[in-house]
Motif scaffolding. Structure first.
Motif, PDB file in Angstrom:
ATOM      1  N   GLU A 108      17.552  45.827  32.299  1.00 51.32           N
ATOM      2  CA  GLU A 108      16.164  45.617  32.925  1.00 51.32           C
ATOM      3  C   GLU A 108      16.064  44.238  33.026  1.00 51.32           C
ATOM      4  OE1 GLU A 108      13.303  46.781  33.650  1.00 51.32           O
ATOM      5  OE2 GLU A 108      13.210  48.743  33.604  1.00 51.32           O
ATOM      6  N   LYS A 109      15.041  44.168  34.245  1.00 45.75           N
ATOM      7  CA  LYS A 109      14.797  42.739  34.640  1.00 45.75           C
ATOM      8  C   LYS A 109      13.934  42.200  33.414  1.00 45.75           C
ATOM      9  CE  LYS A 109      10.917  42.789  34.951  1.00 45.75           C
ATOM     10  NZ  LYS A 109       9.640  43.426  34.096  1.00 45.75           N
ATOM     11  N   PRO A 110      13.812  40.619  33.193  1.00 45.26           N
ATOM     12  CA  PRO A 110      14.727  39.894  33.815  1.00 45.26           C
ATOM     13  C   PRO A 110      16.172  39.984  33.153  1.00 45.26           C
ATOM     14  CG  PRO A 110      13.363  38.780  32.271  1.00 45.26           C
ATOM     15  CD  PRO A 110      12.824  40.345  32.112  1.00 45.26           C
TER      16      PRO A 110
ATOM     17  N   VAL B 224       0.635  40.541  46.282  1.00 43.58           N
ATOM     18  CA  VAL B 224      -0.375  40.926  45.136  1.00 43.58           C
ATOM     19  C   VAL B 224       0.301  41.614  44.135  1.00 43.58           C
ATOM     20  CG1 VAL B 224      -2.677  41.840  44.437  1.00 43.58           C
ATOM     21  CG2 VAL B 224      -2.324  40.670  46.728  1.00 43.58           C
ATOM     22  N   HIS B 225       0.166  41.112  42.920  1.00 43.71           N
ATOM     23  CA  HIS B 225       0.774  41.714  41.625  1.00 43.71           C
ATOM     24  C   HIS B 225      -0.527  41.842  40.642  1.00 43.71           C
ATOM     25  CE1 HIS B 225       4.405  42.239  38.557  1.00 43.71           C
ATOM     26  NE2 HIS B 225       3.241  42.791  38.426  1.00 43.71           N
ATOM     27  N   ARG B 226      -1.174  43.130  40.525  1.00 40.58           N
ATOM     28  CA  ARG B 226      -2.244  43.223  39.576  1.00 40.58           C
ATOM     29  C   ARG B 226      -1.902  44.115  38.731  1.00 40.58           C
ATOM     30  NH1 ARG B 226      -6.670  43.532  44.331  1.00 40.58           N
ATOM     31  NH2 ARG B 226      -6.534  41.282  45.006  1.00 40.58           N
ATOM     32  N   ASN B 227      -2.185  43.872  37.307  1.00 36.73           N
ATOM     33  CA  ASN B 227      -2.012  44.724  36.212  1.00 36.73           C
ATOM     34  C   ASN B 227      -3.335  44.948  35.835  1.00 36.73           C
ATOM     35  OD1 ASN B 227       0.875  44.587  36.245  1.00 36.73           O
ATOM     36  ND2 ASN B 227       1.117  44.271  34.304  1.00 36.73           N
ATOM     37  N   ALA B 228      -3.720  46.160  35.402  1.00 32.67           N
ATOM     38  CA  ALA B 228      -5.156  46.535  34.576  1.00 32.67           C
ATOM     39  C   ALA B 228      -5.307  45.665  33.400  1.00 32.67           C
ATOM     40  CB  ALA B 228      -5.216  48.080  34.330  1.00 32.67           C
TER      41      ALA B 228
ATOM     42  N   SER C  39       1.135  45.196  26.196  1.00 25.43           N
ATOM     43  CA  SER C  39       1.060  44.789  24.921  1.00 25.43           C
ATOM     44  C   SER C  39       2.225  43.526  24.460  1.00 25.43           C
ATOM     45  CB  SER C  39       0.868  45.954  23.922  1.00 25.43           C
ATOM     46  OG  SER C  39       2.182  46.611  24.277  1.00 25.43           O
ATOM     47  N   PHE C  40       3.297  43.925  24.933  1.00 24.52           N
ATOM     48  CA  PHE C  40       4.307  42.733  24.614  1.00 24.52           C
ATOM     49  C   PHE C  40       4.428  41.787  25.263  1.00 24.52           C
ATOM     50  CE2 PHE C  40       5.750  45.702  28.072  1.00 24.52           C
ATOM     51  CZ  PHE C  40       6.163  44.637  29.005  1.00 24.52           C
ATOM     52  N   PHE C  41       3.402  41.108  26.103  1.00 24.57           N
ATOM     53  CA  PHE C  41       3.333  39.853  26.689  1.00 24.57           C
ATOM     54  C   PHE C  41       3.099  38.669  25.846  1.00 24.57           C
ATOM     55  CE2 PHE C  41       2.776  39.617  31.666  1.00 24.57           C
ATOM     56  CZ  PHE C  41       3.796  40.541  31.902  1.00 24.57           C
TER      57      PHE C  41
ATOM     58  N   THR D 238       7.952  34.957  33.934  1.00 25.45           N
ATOM     59  CA  THR D 238       9.346  35.574  33.681  1.00 25.45           C
ATOM     60  C   THR D 238       9.499  37.097  33.792  1.00 25.45           C
ATOM     61  OG1 THR D 238       9.268  35.491  31.220  1.00 25.45           O
ATOM     62  CG2 THR D 238       9.905  33.684  32.262  1.00 25.45           C
ATOM     63  N   ASN D 239       8.217  37.773  33.494  1.00 24.13           N
ATOM     64  CA  ASN D 239       8.497  39.170  33.391  1.00 24.13           C
ATOM     65  C   ASN D 239       7.924  39.772  34.419  1.00 24.13           C
ATOM     66  OD1 ASN D 239       7.397  41.981  32.483  1.00 24.13           O
ATOM     67  ND2 ASN D 239       9.150  41.370  30.963  1.00 24.13           N
ATOM     68  N   ALA D 240       6.626  39.452  35.079  1.00 27.76           N
ATOM     69  CA  ALA D 240       5.931  40.068  35.981  1.00 27.76           C
ATOM     70  C   ALA D 240       6.324  39.397  37.317  1.00 27.76           C
ATOM     71  CB  ALA D 240       4.422  40.094  35.883  1.00 27.76           C
TER      72      ALA D 240
ATOM     73  N   VAL E 128       8.856  37.547  38.433  1.00 30.35           N
ATOM     74  CA  VAL E 128      10.170  37.801  38.893  1.00 30.35           C
ATOM     75  C   VAL E 128      10.417  39.159  39.945  1.00 30.35           C
ATOM     76  CG1 VAL E 128      11.519  36.712  37.134  1.00 30.35           C
ATOM     77  CG2 VAL E 128      10.735  39.288  36.602  1.00 30.35           C
ATOM     78  N   HIS E 129       9.465  40.125  39.675  1.00 29.23           N
ATOM     79  CA  HIS E 129       9.549  41.050  40.942  1.00 29.23           C
ATOM     80  C   HIS E 129       9.422  40.537  42.348  1.00 29.23           C
ATOM     81  CE1 HIS E 129      10.140  44.921  38.504  1.00 29.23           C
ATOM     82  NE2 HIS E 129       9.194  44.441  37.534  1.00 29.23           N
ATOM     83  N   GLU E 130       8.189  39.748  42.356  1.00 30.85           N
ATOM     84  CA  GLU E 130       7.774  39.356  43.884  1.00 30.85           C
ATOM     85  C   GLU E 130       8.866  38.310  44.199  1.00 30.85           C
ATOM     86  OE1 GLU E 130       5.304  40.228  41.869  1.00 30.85           O
ATOM     87  OE2 GLU E 130       4.567  41.678  43.227  1.00 30.85           O
TER      88      GLU E 130
ATOM     89  N   PHE F 242      -2.365  39.109  38.706  1.00 30.86           N
ATOM     90  CA  PHE F 242      -3.643  38.928  38.151  1.00 30.86           C
ATOM     91  C   PHE F 242      -3.167  39.996  36.886  1.00 30.86           C
ATOM     92  CE2 PHE F 242      -8.409  39.882  38.191  1.00 30.86           C
ATOM     93  CZ  PHE F 242      -8.623  39.309  36.957  1.00 30.86           C
ATOM     94  N   MET F 243      -3.286  39.777  35.916  1.00 29.34           N
ATOM     95  CA  MET F 243      -2.852  40.662  34.787  1.00 29.34           C
ATOM     96  C   MET F 243      -3.974  41.281  34.106  1.00 29.34           C
ATOM     97  SD  MET F 243       0.641  40.688  34.687  1.00 29.34           S
ATOM     98  CE  MET F 243       0.696  40.330  36.263  1.00 29.34           C
ATOM     99  N   ARG F 244      -5.127  41.192  34.543  1.00 32.12           N
ATOM    100  CA  ARG F 244      -6.325  41.858  33.910  1.00 32.12           C
ATOM    101  C   ARG F 244      -7.234  42.176  34.981  1.00 32.12           C
ATOM    102  NH1 ARG F 244      -7.320  41.133  28.400  1.00 32.12           N
ATOM    103  NH2 ARG F 244      -5.782  39.217  28.394  1.00 32.12           N
TER     104      ARG F 244
ATOM    105  N   GLY G   5      -6.962  48.999  37.910  1.00 33.75           N
ATOM    106  CA  GLY G   5      -5.836  49.786  37.796  1.00 33.75           C
ATOM    107  C   GLY G   5      -4.581  48.834  38.309  1.00 33.75           C
ATOM    108  N   TYR G   6      -3.543  49.371  38.426  1.00 33.93           N
ATOM    109  CA  TYR G   6      -2.149  48.824  38.830  1.00 33.93           C
ATOM    110  C   TYR G   6      -2.043  48.668  40.390  1.00 33.93           C
ATOM    111  CZ  TYR G   6       2.789  47.304  38.737  1.00 33.93           C
ATOM    112  OH  TYR G   6       4.045  46.830  39.033  1.00 33.93           O
ATOM    113  N   ASP G   7      -1.923  47.605  40.757  1.00 33.63           N
ATOM    114  CA  ASP G   7      -2.363  47.307  42.378  1.00 33.63           C
ATOM    115  C   ASP G   7      -1.079  46.373  42.763  1.00 33.63           C
ATOM    116  OD1 ASP G   7      -3.236  47.493  44.946  1.00 33.63           O
ATOM    117  OD2 ASP G   7      -4.810  46.618  44.516  1.00 33.63           O
TER     118      ASP G   7
END
Ligand code: ISE
Length: 341
Positions: free
Chosen positions: A103-105, A161-165, A169-171, A178-180, A182-184, A233-235, A239-241
């Motif tokens: 899994e990434k990273p 754009v990378h938005r989490n709702a 919990s593990f952040f 390093t975890n979000a 990295v995808h972009e 934007f993690m908050r 929704g997840y966008d």
């Protein structure tokens, strides 16, 4: 390494981690991966591993990840344990000579990724794939195809754009990068075909304290001169966008909204968002696992390599440096070895 199923050898997949992602991957391996089955699953919480193993019906549960790696029934290993365990477990897979989808990273630091690269090069065989599953997402694939056709001219800029709702919990601090992000970072390299050479992170100072800690802009520049801007934007609450658009010399290509139907009703148009990445990227995760199982069977690597894992984390390191200093930071990266093509 495998088991006979209907007279055909089936690849035994061992999964490490039975948390949110590990359990999902295990189900995909068990039910949706032709030519493969779930052979073993490990989790520090044995009950959690057992529950997944029972559901699959073909797997053994253990609390020891090394027990999965050493299991003769396991021909290939999927690592979905916490990020900080990835390097050690990937190195153990390499030592055992087993293909691994991590899994990434690949690691939270570039130094950790380099340890994997050195071990893989010393072995002389490509056995590591990194779980940048967006490379298997049909929407990103269509964008890359449109760029490859050439009619848009050369790409100039990638907006993302990378938005989490809500933050997962593990952040922990830094994981937004390093975890979000990295995808972009990986998608930018993959779409634009150039390494990233500098990073600047700008934090929002407005809004509620919690919201602005989870909101930032990243601006990257590639060696070929492309620009990349990423809103993280993690908050975002609603929704997840995930969005993306590449601006080229003679046109643009943008990701279409993933919802298959838009509803018009009561003077409004609406479509649903996924709650999190698992639903949005369900096809990508499935296609990634299927492609990996085929790659293991044919010995032809696919997807993101350990080098791609290293490159993404090297850029993440620069982002963290910029976040700390408030200044743009150069990406420190070794030259690409011929081993990685
Ligand atoms: C999460 O860990 C993921 O891997 C998702 O793909 C990503 O979009 C999300 O932001 C991360 O928290």
């Amino acid at each position: 390494m495998g088991a006979q199923q209907g007279g055909i050898m089936s690849l035994g997949i061992g999964v490490i981690g039975a948390g949110v992602m590990g359990a999902d991957h295990a189900r995909t391996a068990a039910r949706l991966t032709p030519g493969a089955h779930l052979a073993a699953i490990a989790d520090a919480d044995l009950a959690r591993a057992r529950a997944v193993a029972e559901e699959a019906g073909t797997a053994r549960a253990t609390s020891d990840p090394y027990d999965v790696i050493g299991d003769p029934a396991v021909g290939a290993v999927l690592i979905a344990s916490p990020d900080h365990t990835h390097v050690e477990l990937t190195l153990a897979c390499l030592e055992a000579g087993k293909p691994v989808l991590c899994e990434k990273p690949l690691a939270p630091t570039a130094e950790g990724c380099l340890a994997v690269i050195e071990a893989e090069m010393a072995l002389g065989r490509r056995l590591v794939q990194v779980g940048f599953m967006r490379r298997f997402d049909p929407a990103y694939g269509a964008m890359r195809q449109a760029l490859a056709e050439g009619r848009l001219g050369r790409p100039l800029l990638f907006h993302a754009v990378h938005r989490n709702a809500v933050p997962p919990s593990f952040f922990e601090p830094g994981m937004i990068i390093t975890n979000a992000a990295v995808h972009e970072i990986d998608v930018a390299r993959w779409l634009l075909g150039s390494e990233i050479r500098s990073a600047r992170v700008i934090r929002s100072g407005a809004g509620e304290a919690e919201a602005y800690r989870d909101l930032m802009l990243i601006v990257l520049e590639t060696a070929a001169g492309h620009l990349v801007d990423v809103e993280l934007f993690m908050r975002a609450h609603y929704g997840y966008d995930i969005r993306g658009e590449v601006v080229c010399e003679r046109g643009t290509v943008a990701m279409a909204p993933p919802a298959l139907a838009h509803v018009r009703h009561a003077e409004a148009e609406s479509f649903p968002f996924a709650t999190d990445w698992r639903a949005r990227f369900a096809d990508a995760y499935r296609l990634q696992l299927q492609a990996w199982a085929r790659a293991v069977a044919t010995g032809t690597p696919t997807g993101a390599s350990a080098w791609d894992g290293y490159a993404a984390t090297a850029v993440a390191d620069a982002c963290l440096a910029s976040l700390a200093s408030g200044e743009p930071a150069p990406v420190a990266m070794r030259p690409r070895p011929a081993f990685y093509g």
